[in-house]
Design an enzyme around this catalytic site. Structure first.
Site, short mmCIF file in Angstrom:
data_model
loop_
_atom_site.label_atom_id
_atom_site.label_comp_id
_atom_site.label_asym_id
_atom_site.label_seq_id
_atom_site.Cartn_x
_atom_site.Cartn_y
_atom_site.Cartn_z
N HIS A 146 0.82 -1.21 0.00
CA HIS A 146 0.00 0.00 0.00
C HIS A 146 0.85 1.26 0.00
O HIS A 146 0.34 2.38 0.10
CB HIS A 146 -0.91 -0.03 1.25
N LYS A 148 3.24 4.37 -1.25
CA LYS A 148 3.36 5.25 -2.42
C LYS A 148 4.68 6.00 -2.26
O LYS A 148 4.80 6.87 -1.40
CB LYS A 148 2.21 6.25 -2.50
N ASP A 153 16.21 11.00 -9.14
CA ASP A 153 17.65 11.25 -9.06
C ASP A 153 18.22 11.10 -7.65
O ASP A 153 19.30 11.62 -7.37
CB ASP A 153 17.99 12.66 -9.60
N HIS A 318 -9.66 11.18 1.92
CA HIS A 318 -8.79 10.01 1.81
C HIS A 318 -7.49 10.21 2.59
O HIS A 318 -6.58 9.37 2.53
CB HIS A 318 -8.49 9.74 0.34
N LYS A 320 -4.55 10.45 5.46
CA LYS A 320 -4.14 9.59 6.56
C LYS A 320 -3.20 10.41 7.45
O LYS A 320 -2.05 10.67 7.08
CB LYS A 320 -3.39 8.35 6.06
N ASP A 325 -0.70 16.01 20.58
CA ASP A 325 -0.29 17.13 21.43
C ASP A 325 0.34 18.28 20.64
O ASP A 325 1.13 19.06 21.20
CB ASP A 325 0.71 16.66 22.50
#
Length: 400
Positions: A146, A148, A153, A318, A320, A325
């Site tokens: 999952h 990404k 370079d 979508h 995440k 704190d």
């Protein structure tokens, strides 16, 4: 009657087989599970919250690549934008740039095989990650990459929640505008993204490129302190649990799927008992069947204990993210759900720079303004159909 008995026996046999496959497949995998907690780094971090902005920057970096482009996505769709993405990589390969594209086997089932062959004919290298294997085919089919990761370079890196497809640049009317968070990283933290990409590439292709210095140019320090942690369906629950237990004042969680493990749910309830303010943002519109209903029992429990839960209504949420704190921010690929905790390969960036965290707080403030508060009354007055869906979702929530 005989037909009914046959159907019930068939369901029982299939269920028993899948249970056996999953149980013993996981038992076999557990000793091989790896987690890479890279060192603390200092890098320059730029946050993107709109797909068009993100991919405009990423594609511009592709066009300016001098040596190599390494890309890993969970999803690449066979649509207008997916083909534009593959065509650009093909163009760079034809120019003599080393191009490696790694896609998750299940997440990218829709990717154009014709485009892949054209990409390879241009000189690019391609592989599928996490292809299911026997003897535990069902279990291995559930373990998805999952992550990404994009590295250009060895100097520019990207990590976050966006994939490649029309919906991610607001071309899907049902899910537009698409709200997500993605990081661009420059300076020394790119080293860790490169390492993880090449580890995933090695697992998929059995080719070890990590000794090649060309992929690891000298990098200076940047402004923001952070740490990259990659997980494989095991360590993530420990990490989140520890951060929740250490929180003293506030916790904010943004996730498209809120299906916590028993341990993390208990941690959140304990945090509420000791006076920690808990805020959760989830989508109002769902992009997958049953995941919304699977969250309802958990949301009832934390709302009853004093948490503030908001449903994002300005498109599809979508993102995440976890914020503790106002001192530690987790931004990456992992959802707050069982699949990310126990099945998926994920990669997250833990940010400790207060200036970046202030930027995150402004983003979250905007998202809360685009949300409506969810109440116990809302969750307790569901339609009969929604309650049936909730019951079904509860039974398979581990795989949602």
């Amino acid at each position: 009657m005989k037909i009914l008995i046959f159907i019930l026996i068939a369901i029982f046999v299939i269920g028993a087989f899948l249970t056996f496959d999953y149980k013993f497949g996981r038992k076999k995998q557990l000793p091989t599970i790896k987690s890479n907690a890279f060192p603390f780094r200092e890098s320059n971090l730029e946050i993107f919250t709109h797909g068009t902005d993100l991919f405009n920057h990423m594609f511009d970096d592709f066009n300016h690549a001098k040596k190599h482009i390494h890309v890993l996505f969970y999803i690449c769709n066979d649509d207008r934008f997916g083909n534009e993405f593959l065509s650009l990589l093909k163009k760079k390969a034809e120019e003599g740039i080393e191009v490696r594209l790694l896609l998750d086997w299940a997440g990218s089932l829709k990717v154009s095989r014709k485009k892949i062959k054209e990409l390879q004919s241009a000189g690019a290298e391609f592989a599928f990650s996490n292809v299911p294997t026997f003897p535990f085919y069902f279990y291995s089919s559930q373990v998805r990459n999952h992550r990404k990761i994009t590295v250009i370079d060895g100097k520019i890196g990207y990590i976050g929640g966006y994939n490649v497809g029309n919906e991610y640049i607001d071309l899907d009317p049902k899910l537009s505008p698409w709200r997500d968070y993605h990081l661009k990283i420059t300076a020394e933290g790119v080293l860790d993204l490169q390492q993880q990409f090449l580890l995933d590439w090695q697992e998929a292709t059995k080719t070890n490129l990590r000794q090649n210095k060309i992929y690891f140019p000298p990098l200076e320090k940047g402004r923001s302190r952070h740490k990259i942690i990659s997980t494989e369906g095991f360590i993530l629950e420990d990490t989140f649990s520890t951060l929740i237990q250490q929180a003293k004042k506030s916790i904010t969680i943004g996730s498209p799927y809120f299906i916590p493990s028993k341990r993390t749910l208990d941690d959140l309830l304990d945090a509420l008992k000791r006076g920690v303010e808990l805020t959760i943002i989830v989508p109002y519109v769902s992009d997958h069947i049953l995941v919304k209903e699977a969250s309802f029992p958990h949301l009832r429990a934390i709302i009853a204990a004093g948490a503030n839960v908001y449903q994002f209504k300005n498109g599809f949420y979508h993102a995440k993210i976890l914020l503790f704190d106002d001192q530690i921010c987790d931004l990456g690929t992992a959802n707050f759900d069982n699949r990310s905790f126990f099945l998926n390969h994920e990669i997250n960036c833990y940010i400790y720079d207060l200036q970046v965290i202030e930027e995150v707080k402004l983003i979250l403030k905007k998202d809360l303004q685009d949300s409506v508060k969810l109440s116990l009354e809302d969750l307790n007055s569901l339609s009969l159909f929604s309650r049936i869906k909730e019951g079904v979702a509860k039974s398979i929530s581990h795989f949602l």
